[in-house]
Scaffold this motif. Structure first.
Motif, PDB file in Angstrom:
ATOM      1  N   GLY A  89       3.539   8.123 -14.680  1.00 26.20           N
ATOM      2  CA  GLY A  89       2.385   8.730 -14.026  1.00 26.20           C
ATOM      3  C   GLY A  89       1.313   7.724 -13.712  1.00 26.20           C
ATOM      4  O   GLY A  89       1.611   6.543 -13.511  1.00 26.20           O
ATOM      5  N   HIS A  90       0.083   8.206 -13.688  1.00 27.41           N
ATOM      6  CA  HIS A  90      -1.021   7.328 -13.338  1.00 27.41           C
ATOM      7  C   HIS A  90      -1.160   6.219 -14.368  1.00 27.41           C
ATOM      8  O   HIS A  90      -0.994   6.442 -15.565  1.00 27.41           O
ATOM      9  CB  HIS A  90      -2.301   8.144 -13.194  1.00 27.41           C
ATOM     10  N   GLY A  91      -1.463   5.036 -13.875  1.00 30.14           N
ATOM     11  CA  GLY A  91      -1.478   3.859 -14.737  1.00 30.14           C
ATOM     12  C   GLY A  91      -2.852   3.574 -15.282  1.00 30.14           C
ATOM     13  O   GLY A  91      -3.820   4.265 -14.989  1.00 30.14           O
ATOM     14  N   PRO A  92      -2.950   2.541 -16.100  1.00 28.89           N
ATOM     15  CA  PRO A  92      -4.263   2.105 -16.554  1.00 28.89           C
ATOM     16  C   PRO A  92      -5.027   1.448 -15.407  1.00 28.89           C
ATOM     17  O   PRO A  92      -4.440   1.091 -14.393  1.00 28.89           O
ATOM     18  CB  PRO A  92      -3.948   1.096 -17.653  1.00 28.89           C
ATOM     19  N   GLY A  93      -6.335   1.308 -15.565  1.00 28.53           N
ATOM     20  CA  GLY A  93      -7.118   0.617 -14.547  1.00 28.53           C
ATOM     21  C   GLY A  93      -8.450   1.274 -14.243  1.00 28.53           C
ATOM     22  O   GLY A  93      -9.379   0.616 -13.799  1.00 28.53           O
ATOM     23  N   GLU A  94      -8.545   2.592 -14.474  1.00 24.58           N
ATOM     24  CA  GLU A  94      -9.838   3.273 -14.358  1.00 24.58           C
ATOM     25  C   GLU A  94     -10.114   3.955 -15.698  1.00 24.58           C
ATOM     26  O   GLU A  94      -9.185   4.169 -16.489  1.00 24.58           O
ATOM     27  CB  GLU A  94      -9.812   4.323 -13.241  1.00 24.58           C
ATOM     28  N   LEU A  95     -11.362   4.313 -15.936  1.00 28.22           N
ATOM     29  CA  LEU A  95     -11.713   4.960 -17.214  1.00 28.22           C
ATOM     30  C   LEU A  95     -10.767   6.128 -17.483  1.00 28.22           C
ATOM     31  O   LEU A  95     -10.190   6.237 -18.557  1.00 28.22           O
ATOM     32  CB  LEU A  95     -13.161   5.451 -17.186  1.00 28.22           C
ATOM     33  N   THR A 140      -8.478   4.286 -19.865  1.00 26.31           N
ATOM     34  CA  THR A 140      -8.460   2.842 -20.092  1.00 26.31           C
ATOM     35  C   THR A 140      -9.762   2.397 -20.735  1.00 26.31           C
ATOM     36  O   THR A 140     -10.834   2.797 -20.281  1.00 26.31           O
ATOM     37  CB  THR A 140      -8.308   2.085 -18.749  1.00 26.31           C
ATOM     38  N   LEU A 141      -9.668   1.571 -21.747  1.00 25.30           N
ATOM     39  CA  LEU A 141     -10.855   0.900 -22.292  1.00 25.30           C
ATOM     40  C   LEU A 141     -10.655  -0.609 -22.191  1.00 25.30           C
ATOM     41  O   LEU A 141      -9.532  -1.101 -22.262  1.00 25.30           O
ATOM     42  CB  LEU A 141     -11.086   1.298 -23.752  1.00 25.30           C
ATOM     43  N   GLY A 142     -11.779  -1.317 -22.038  1.00 24.92           N
ATOM     44  CA  GLY A 142     -11.700  -2.767 -21.910  1.00 24.92           C
ATOM     45  C   GLY A 142     -11.904  -3.196 -20.470  1.00 24.92           C
ATOM     46  O   GLY A 142     -11.994  -2.360 -19.566  1.00 24.92           O
ATOM     47  N   PRO A 143     -11.969  -4.506 -20.265  1.00 22.60           N
ATOM     48  CA  PRO A 143     -12.348  -5.051 -18.951  1.00 22.60           C
ATOM     49  C   PRO A 143     -11.479  -4.597 -17.778  1.00 22.60           C
ATOM     50  O   PRO A 143     -11.914  -4.659 -16.638  1.00 22.60           O
ATOM     51  CB  PRO A 143     -12.214  -6.566 -19.164  1.00 22.60           C
ATOM     52  N   ARG A 144     -10.270  -4.152 -18.026  1.00 23.48           N
ATOM     53  CA  ARG A 144      -9.440  -3.664 -16.936  1.00 23.48           C
ATOM     54  C   ARG A 144     -10.121  -2.529 -16.172  1.00 23.48           C
ATOM     55  O   ARG A 144      -9.890  -2.330 -14.992  1.00 23.48           O
ATOM     56  CB  ARG A 144      -8.113  -3.138 -17.485  1.00 23.48           C
ATOM     57  N   ASP A 156       0.820  -1.221   0.000  1.00 22.27           N
ATOM     58  CA  ASP A 156       0.000   0.000   0.000  1.00 22.27           C
ATOM     59  C   ASP A 156       0.849   1.264   0.000  1.00 22.27           C
ATOM     60  O   ASP A 156       0.559   2.221  -0.718  1.00 22.27           O
ATOM     61  CB  ASP A 156      -0.888   0.015   1.251  1.00 22.27           C
ATOM     62  N   ALA A 157       1.877   1.252   0.845  1.00 19.93           N
ATOM     63  CA  ALA A 157       2.624   2.482   1.081  1.00 19.93           C
ATOM     64  C   ALA A 157       3.404   2.960  -0.132  1.00 19.93           C
ATOM     65  O   ALA A 157       3.800   4.130  -0.180  1.00 19.93           O
ATOM     66  CB  ALA A 157       3.584   2.275   2.260  1.00 19.93           C
ATOM     67  N   ASP A 158       3.654   2.103  -1.094  1.00 17.23           N
ATOM     68  CA  ASP A 158       4.465   2.562  -2.227  1.00 17.23           C
ATOM     69  C   ASP A 158       3.783   2.384  -3.587  1.00 17.23           C
ATOM     70  O   ASP A 158       4.456   2.392  -4.607  1.00 17.23           O
ATOM     71  CB  ASP A 158       5.873   1.930  -2.198  1.00 17.23           C
ATOM     72  N   GLN A 159       2.448   2.247  -3.580  1.00 19.97           N
ATOM     73  CA  GLN A 159       1.729   2.117  -4.862  1.00 19.97           C
ATOM     74  C   GLN A 159       0.791   3.310  -5.044  1.00 19.97           C
ATOM     75  O   GLN A 159      -0.193   3.459  -4.314  1.00 19.97           O
ATOM     76  CB  GLN A 159       0.943   0.808  -4.913  1.00 19.97           C
ATOM     77  N   ASP A 160       1.082   4.167  -5.997  1.00 15.93           N
ATOM     78  CA  ASP A 160       0.295   5.385  -6.209  1.00 15.93           C
ATOM     79  C   ASP A 160      -0.118   5.585  -7.655  1.00 15.93           C
ATOM     80  O   ASP A 160      -0.423   6.689  -8.069  1.00 15.93           O
ATOM     81  CB  ASP A 160       1.102   6.600  -5.727  1.00 15.93           C
ATOM     82  N   GLN A 161      -0.118   4.507  -8.426  1.00 16.39           N
ATOM     83  CA  GLN A 161      -0.435   4.655  -9.841  1.00 16.39           C
ATOM     84  C   GLN A 161      -1.932   4.717 -10.109  1.00 16.39           C
ATOM     85  O   GLN A 161      -2.351   5.069 -11.200  1.00 16.39           O
ATOM     86  CB  GLN A 161       0.192   3.504 -10.651  1.00 16.39           C
ATOM     87  N   LEU A 162      -2.744   4.362  -9.098  1.00 16.32           N
ATOM     88  CA  LEU A 162      -4.180   4.256  -9.364  1.00 16.32           C
ATOM     89  C   LEU A 162      -4.976   4.476  -8.086  1.00 16.32           C
ATOM     90  O   LEU A 162      -4.789   3.758  -7.109  1.00 16.32           O
ATOM     91  CB  LEU A 162      -4.491   2.863  -9.931  1.00 16.32           C
ATOM     92  N   ASP A 163      -5.841   5.465  -8.125  1.00 16.75           N
ATOM     93  CA  ASP A 163      -6.834   5.629  -7.061  1.00 16.75           C
ATOM     94  C   ASP A 163      -8.126   5.047  -7.592  1.00 16.75           C
ATOM     95  O   ASP A 163      -8.638   5.500  -8.622  1.00 16.75           O
ATOM     96  CB  ASP A 163      -7.016   7.116  -6.715  1.00 16.75           C
ATOM     97  N   ASP A 164      -8.651   4.025  -6.896  1.00 18.19           N
ATOM     98  CA  ASP A 164      -9.822   3.352  -7.457  1.00 18.19           C
ATOM     99  C   ASP A 164     -11.120   3.782  -6.788  1.00 18.19           C
ATOM    100  O   ASP A 164     -12.110   3.067  -6.826  1.00 18.19           O
ATOM    101  CB  ASP A 164      -9.642   1.823  -7.407  1.00 18.19           C
ATOM    102  N   SER A 165     -11.125   4.994  -6.205  1.00 19.53           N
ATOM    103  CA  SER A 165     -12.351   5.465  -5.555  1.00 19.53           C
ATOM    104  C   SER A 165     -13.330   6.085  -6.546  1.00 19.53           C
ATOM    105  O   SER A 165     -14.494   6.280  -6.217  1.00 19.53           O
ATOM    106  CB  SER A 165     -12.002   6.483  -4.465  1.00 19.53           C
ATOM    107  N   ALA A 166     -12.862   6.427  -7.726  1.00 16.60           N
ATOM    108  CA  ALA A 166     -13.764   7.027  -8.718  1.00 16.60           C
ATOM    109  C   ALA A 166     -13.294   6.650 -10.107  1.00 16.60           C
ATOM    110  O   ALA A 166     -12.115   6.357 -10.326  1.00 16.60           O
ATOM    111  CB  ALA A 166     -13.783   8.544  -8.562  1.00 16.60           C
TER     112      ALA A 166
END
Lengths: 464, 427
Positions: free
Chosen positions: B149-155, B184-188, B106-116
């Motif tokens: 920067g921010h990674g794939p995983g949210e729209l 991001t597009l697709g099931p991810r 948790d402490a070192d992963q900042d590529q994706l906020d999945d709250s929105a």
């Protein structure tokens, strides 16, 4: 056929021109592993076995001759740790399930086999995963494919299994320690390293008592008193085989202290162990050497990704080699791709292993760890004619496996359209069944590994 | 000593003595930033390789000579590095380096906020960890510039930036603090349990709705700018980011692997007119002609990415197919959820060059000049030319060979350890 008679016949065949070799590869650079590299020579094959290997031209007759000018020939590769075949070993009901056999789970039509052959792999230890202290028995397979036969001539797992002299399928026992088999609030699963070792020791002590009952059922004249035999227990039987030295433990372990724990348990219960992955092996090389353990290391392109793998180094095989530890590299397919298995050995050289050590690490040394070195691992007369034809030096990035032969049959040919698709990937080349593989599937589907939430990966369904 | 170290030392020395001695030390040290590189073979990426080559890097960290060593003497006071092969510092066209740390906790992963689902307002500079040890690790193989920067995983997951693989703060590292917006597009990007998006069509509807909202926001801003009587809209960080996308000031990177998702990305770009960069794009070989026609750049997945899920049909050969079709592309390190925690574009380009049949020159271009061109920073990095940054990777043989070592790295003339000397530390 008694082996002495076979030897006589092989000797005869090489002197009587009337009995021609089935297949001869000529003009190749040959890396026989046993003995020096041959700059330009031949390999002759008869009845699926190697008949002769030598320098210069082949003087005998042959049904088929393949000119390999500019090519390199070496033995088919041996991978001591793979998960191809859509495998599934132990389930979630408990942490120690040595009675489970991965052999009972394999889809022999899985595309992973074609990819393995594309990488030159011919003998493989297929293992269940590392999400258990013991996830079951592994199986040693020979990719006995034949491109001229329907379905490559492989219909069931029996067609590719290695059998020992007694006709029993060969394999080891998968065990694991560290974080993969641990669970938070995991019911029967351990939550700490201390409990993990406690559970393993308890089970082995139970197996020791089981063995004592088996021993007690043997009469003085060697006959067995069936009335004294304990009820069969598949878990304890497997552990008893391990303690009798009949089944090798293939032990997933990363951190230096976990490696030492494995050595401690191996000593207490007297089992033969191959240490797998050994991220921190470079920190405890002398201890591994002193214990006489063997190592099957993984080559990962960067450290980390999981907490206990922050010590992963390309240097590990070289350091272990210098410490006197018999060391190989493995694919852990699909952690690394079987199709580029030679890359792992080359990276071991990058990290300081000798060329000789690296060559043996994907051939003979692996065969020794699987007890199949009497049949494969070197280009030696009478051994199985498992060999690969390379476009160049095995450790160059520009080299590809052009052809793979298993027991004299063409099993893969990069020039063939279908095989090329397997080799490169694309539509129609995908795996048709995904293995249960702790903890990659778990991570990708739940965002959790071993009970630990890996933030921000919860919806990553693609392995991106 | 790198620049930051040099500066810190100068600060501390100055602080201690506040005297001429400190100033003199700093002047002397700065002069040593003049660097010469002698290379048996120099791949400038500006033409044919130069043998027995010399590169001179001046005090400002820029290149001021490239050519034959025989034609130019190394000026006095220069520090000289010698190597068999030198290339431009490698440019990683798309990564999450500095956002996805070594330990994967948790402490070192900042590529994706999945709250929105839609967060175009998240800036990269607010999350980059310049001290993550994987940055130095990547650099030790020759990587000097990274688009991260921010990674794939949210729209829409957030923004990206371009940094040099150096510096103790993001201000030291970043030279383009805001580059693109990642989508991001697709099931991810799909959610389960009745949450949206739960399908491809729903994902597209949500993206279209958000972009329409941004169009309206942009129109309000434009009106206010042209008519002082009209009040502009209240500040909205997410909308401002998307307005920038709609104005074609900021590219929208869409991670999409299946051909249908790639087609969706193109349809969206047609409707809204933004600058589209495709990321990952496993099945881009199926649509190479369309991508060529549009000139859409592909930030191609790592060559050795695992083929499963949306990437089940990926091919080692894709880079070669894109090259032959004339599609602009570069090879990314991308995002990894497990091991290896960071991929190294040197290795990924090597796999494309050899196993993927792309060949040496095109593979090297895919992690140097072509990457720099896509990112719009080829005026500074990506090739070795007079006036460009003195970013150079040095190797003891063909950089792509498995058994070669990166023996040193220069960033704007400052020297960093190659792979054998670099110590990532333990644990």
């Amino acid at each position: 056929m008694p082996s002495f008679l076979a030897a006589v016949l092989v000797a005869a065949a090489s002197t009587i021109t009337a009995s021609a070799a089935d297949l001869v590869f000529t003009n190749a650079q040959i890396i026989p592993i046993e003995g020096a590299e041959i700059e330009r020579g031949f390999v002759a094959v008869t009845d699926g076995r190697i008949e002769a290997v030598g320098s210069g031209g082949f003087s005998g007759a042959a049904d088929q001759t393949i000119d390999c000018a500019g090519k390199v020939i070496m033995p088919g590769l041996v991978d001591t740790h793979s998960h191809i075949g859509g495998i599934g070993g132990a389930d979630g009901s408990g942490p120690i399930q040595p009675g489970v056999r991965v052999r009972d789970s394999i889809n022999v039509r899985d595309a992973g086999f074609r990819r393995a052959l594309a990488g030159g792999l011919t003998s493989i230890n297929i293992m269940p995963g590392s999400g258990h202290l013991s996830s079951g028995q592994t199986v040693y397979v020979k990719l006995r494919h034949d491109t001229s036969a329907p379905g490559f001539g492989v219909r069931t797992i029996d067609d590719i299994t290695y059998y020992d002299e007694d006709g029993e399928p060969m394999g080891g026992l998968k065990m694991a320690n560290g974080t993969n088999p641990q669970r938070d609030n995991g019911g029967p699963f351990p939550g700490t390293r201390g409990r993990a070792a406690f559970l393993v020791r308890s089970k082995f002590i139970e197996a020791r008592a089981y063995q004592a009952k088996l021993d007690a059922a043997v009469n003085e004249d060697g006959s067995v008193d069936a009335s004294k035999l304990p009820d069969r227990d598949l878990d304890l039987e497997a552990l008893a085989e391990v303690m009798r030295g009949e089944r090798t433990v293939h032990h997933h372990t990363h951190r230096h202290d976990d490696i030492i724990t494995v050595l401690r348990l191996a000593k207490e219960f007297g089992f033969r162990v191959v240490l797998h992955h050994v991220s921190d092996g470079w920190l405890v090389a002398d201890e591994i050497a002193e214990a006489g353990a063997e190592v099957s290391a993984i080559m990962i392109d960067s450290p980390g990704g999981k907490h206990e793998a922050v010590g992963v180094r390309f240097d590990t095989p070289g350091i272990l080699e210098r410490a006197g530890v018999r060391t190989v590299v493995h694919t852990d397919d699909w952690i690394t791709d079987s199709r580029i298995f030679l890359r792992s050995a080359a990276l071991a050289i990058r990290g300081g292993m000798t060329r000789r050590g690296a060559l043996e690490s994907v051939t003979l040394a692996g065969a020794e760890m699987l007890d199949i070195d009497d049949r494969v691992g070197t280009l030696t007369p009478s051994k199985d004619a498992d060999l690969i034809v390379l476009s160049g030096d095995p450790f160059s990035v520009y080299t590809v496996v052009e052809q793979t032969y298993v027991e004299g049959n063409l099993a893969f040919d990069r020039a063939d359209e279908g095989d090329r698709l397997s080799a490169l990937g694309g539509y129609g080349a995908a795996t048709d069944s995904e293995p249960y593989f702790c903890c990659y599937n778990e991570l990708m589907t739940t965002g959790r590994v071993g009970g630990v939430q890996m933030r921000g990966t919860g919806s990553a369904g693609s392995g991106n | 000593m790198n620049k930051a170290e040099h500066r810190n030392l100068c600060r501390s020395v100055g602080g201690m003595l506040r005297a001429v001695v400190g100033a003199a030390l700093c002047v002397a040290s700065a002069a040593s930033a003049q660097v010469a590189v002698k290379a048996g073979t120099l791949h400038t990426m500006e033409g044919e390789p130069i043998t027995d080559a010399l590169v001179l890097i001046g005090e400002g960290g820029q290149i001021d000579y490239v050519g034959k060593a025989s034609e130019r003497a190394i000026p006095e006071g220069y520090t000289t590095h010698e190597c068999a092969v030198a290339t431009p510092g490698l440019v990683d066209v798309r990564s999450t380096l500095g956002f996805t740390g070594l330990y994967n906790v948790d402490a070192d992963q900042d590529q994706l906020d999945d709250s929105a689902r839609l967060q175009p307002g998240l800036r990269a500079i607010d999350a980059y960890n310049p001290r993550d040890r994987l940055i130095g690790y990547s650099r030790s193989f020759g990587v000097t510039t990274v688009h991260t920067g921010h990674g794939p995983g949210e729209l829409i997951s957030g923004q990206t930036m371009i940094a040099k693989t150096r510096g103790d703060t993001v201000e030291d590292a970043a030279f383009v603090p805001a580059k693109a917006v990642a989508a991001t597009l697709g099931p991810r990007a799909h959610k389960g349990g009745g949450k949206s998006p739960g399908s491809r069509a729903k994902a597209m509807e949500m993206l279209r709705a958000e972009l329409l909202k941004a169009q309206a926001h942009g129109a309000k801003i434009a009106r206010a700018e042209s008519d002082p009587e009209t009040e502009g809209p209240s500040r909205d960080l997410a909308m401002e980011s998307l307005v920038s996308v709609l104005n074609r000031e900021t590219p929208l990177i869409i991670a999409a692997d299946r051909a249908q998702d790639i087609a969706n990305a193109m349809r969206l770009a047609d409707e809204f007119g933004f600058t589209l960069w495709l990321e990952s794009a496993a099945e881009s070989y199926l649509l190479a002609d369309q991508l060529k026609e549009r000139g859409t750049p592909v930030l191609l997945h790592p060559t050795m990415a695992r083929s499963w899920g949306e990437r089940a049909s990926l091919s080692y050969n894709t880079a070669k197919v894109l090259k032959d079709a004339g599609v602009p592309f570069a090879i990314e390190s991308g995002y990894e959820g497990y091991v290896p925690k960071v991929r190294v574009v040197l290795f990924e380009a090597a796999a494309a060059a050899g196993y993927g049949e792309l060949g040496f020159g095109d593979a090297l271009a895919a992690v140097t000049i072509e990457a720099a061109k896509i990112l719009g920073v080829d005026g500074r990095v990506g090739s070795i030319a007079v006036g460009k940054d003195g970013d150079i990777a040095m190797y003891n043989a063909d950089p792509f060979e498995y058994t070669t070592h990166c023996v040193g790295v220069l960033i704007e003339g400052d020297h960093f350890a190659g792979e054998r000397e670099f110590d990532i530390g333990y644990p």
